[in-house]
Design an enzyme around this catalytic site. Structure first.
Site, PDB file in Angstrom:
ATOM      1  CE  LYS A   1      16.537  43.239  59.185  1.00 46.89           C
ATOM      2  NZ  LYS A   1      15.742  44.331  59.748  1.00 46.89           N
TER       3      LYS A   1
HETATM    4  C1  E4P Z   1      15.229  46.955  57.390  1.00 49.78           C
HETATM    5  O1  E4P Z   1      15.119  45.773  57.594  1.00 49.78           O
HETATM    6  C2  E4P Z   1      15.368  47.960  58.446  1.00 49.78           C
HETATM    7  O2  E4P Z   1      14.544  47.562  59.512  1.00 49.78           O
HETATM    8  C3  E4P Z   1      14.889  49.342  58.046  1.00 49.78           C
HETATM    9  O3  E4P Z   1      14.392  49.367  56.734  1.00 49.78           O
HETATM   10  C4  E4P Z   1      15.819  50.440  58.394  1.00 49.78           C
HETATM   11  O4  E4P Z   1      15.235  51.667  57.994  1.00 49.78           O
HETATM   12  P1  E4P Z   1      15.751  53.082  58.525  1.00 49.78           P
HETATM   13  O5  E4P Z   1      17.032  53.394  57.844  1.00 49.78           O
HETATM   14  O6  E4P Z   1      14.673  54.050  58.145  1.00 49.78           O
HETATM   15  O7  E4P Z   1      15.912  52.939  60.016  1.00 49.78           O
END
Ligand code: E4P
Length: 217
Positions: free
Chosen positions: A83
Site C-alpha cells: 500500500k
Molecule cells: C483503507 O484501506 C483504510 O485502512 C481505511 O478504510 C480507512 O478508514 P477510516 O477513514 O475509517 O480510518
C-alpha cells in the site's frame, strides 16, 4: 463485490473468514497501532490465514524508501499488496513495484484525477476513502461512481477498493455502483446481517414455538 476486512485484529479476521466473508484484508499504520502488534509479525499471521490480498502500508515519504519498504513487505508472503499513498512519490513507487510484479494498493485517494493517475501507474487497487469525504460534507459515493465511469471508459484493470466505509449504506451503495471491492471494519460487516423485522419475526416465532411444547432435538 469482494469484501475485505479493514483491520489488523486476528480474532476478528478469523471469525469473519469462517463465514466466507473475507476475500482480503486491508491494514494501515493506525490499525497496526490499534492492534498493538509488530507490523511484520501480524501481517505474516494474516497472510497465512487469508488466501486473498493483504494490504500492508509503507511509511516512508520518498519514492526510493517506499520501494525498499514495499519490497520488504512483499517478501512476507505472495498475497501481500503493497500500500502506497497517493502522492507523486507514491505513484513513482507504484510504477516500480507493480513493474516488479507485486500487487499495489494506492491509498488515500480523494479525487477522480488521483484515481486516473494511479491506474496509469499500474495500481492493482485504488482506495478512495468514502467516509473521510462524507466527514467534510462531500459525497464519497459520487467519487466511487466517477471512478467507475472513468475506469470503464478506458477499460483500466485497476480495481476500485472502496475504503473508509463507515455504514451499511456505504456498502449497499458501493455494490449498486459496482465497486470491485469494499473494505470495512468488522463492526460494520456484522451490522449487514441486522434488520429489525428479522429480530421481531424471530422473537414472535420463538414465543409461538415455546407454546407448542415441542422439541426438535
Ligand atoms: C483503507 O484501506 C483504510 O485502512 C481505511 O478504510 C480507512 O478508514 P477510516 O477513514 O475509517 O480510518
Amino acid at each position: 463485490m469482494k469484501f475485505f476486512a479493514d483491520t489488523a485484529e486476528i480474532a476478528d479476521i478469523a471469525e469473519l473468514a469462517e463465514l466466507g466473508l473475507v476475500d482480503g484484508v486491508t491494514t494501515n499504520p493506525s490499525l497496526i497501532l490499534k492492534s498493538g502488534r509488530d507490523i511484520l509479525e501480524v501481517t505474516r499471521e494474516i497472510c497465512a490465514m487469508i488466501d486473498g490480498p493483504v494490504s500492508a502500508e509503507v511509511v516512508s515519504l520518498k519514492a526510493d524508501e517506499m520501494i525498499a519498504e514495499g519490497r520488504k513487505l512483499a517478501d512476507i508472503a505472495a498475497n501481500i499488496a503493497v500500500k502506497v499513498p497517493l502522492t507523486w512519490d507514491g505513484l513513482k513507487a507504484c510504477k516500480v513495484l507493480s513493474g516488479d510484479g507485486f500487487m499495489v494498493n494506492v491509498t488515500l485517494c480523494f479525487s477522480a484525477n488521483q484515481a486516473l493517475l494511479a491506474a496509469k501507474a499500474g495500481a492493482t487497487f485504488i482506495s478512495p476513502f468514502i467516509g473521510r469525504l462524507d466527514d467534510i460534507n462531500l459525497d464519497g459515493m459520487d467519487l466511487i461512481a466517477d471512478i467507475r465511469t472513468i475506469y470503464d471508459n478506458y477499460s483500466f484493470e485497476t480495481q476500485i477498493l472502496a475504503a473508509s466505509a463507515r455504514t451499511v449504506n456505504h456498502i449497499t451503495q458501493c455494490a449498486l455502483i459496482g465497486a470491485d471491492v469494499v473494505t470495512a471494519p468488522p463492526s460494520v460487516m456484522r451490522k449487514l446481517a441486522d434488520h429489525p423485522l428479522t429480530a421481531n419475526g424471530l422473537d414472535a416465532f420463538m414465543k409461538d414455538w415455546a407454546k407448542t411444547g415441542q422439541k426438535i432435538l
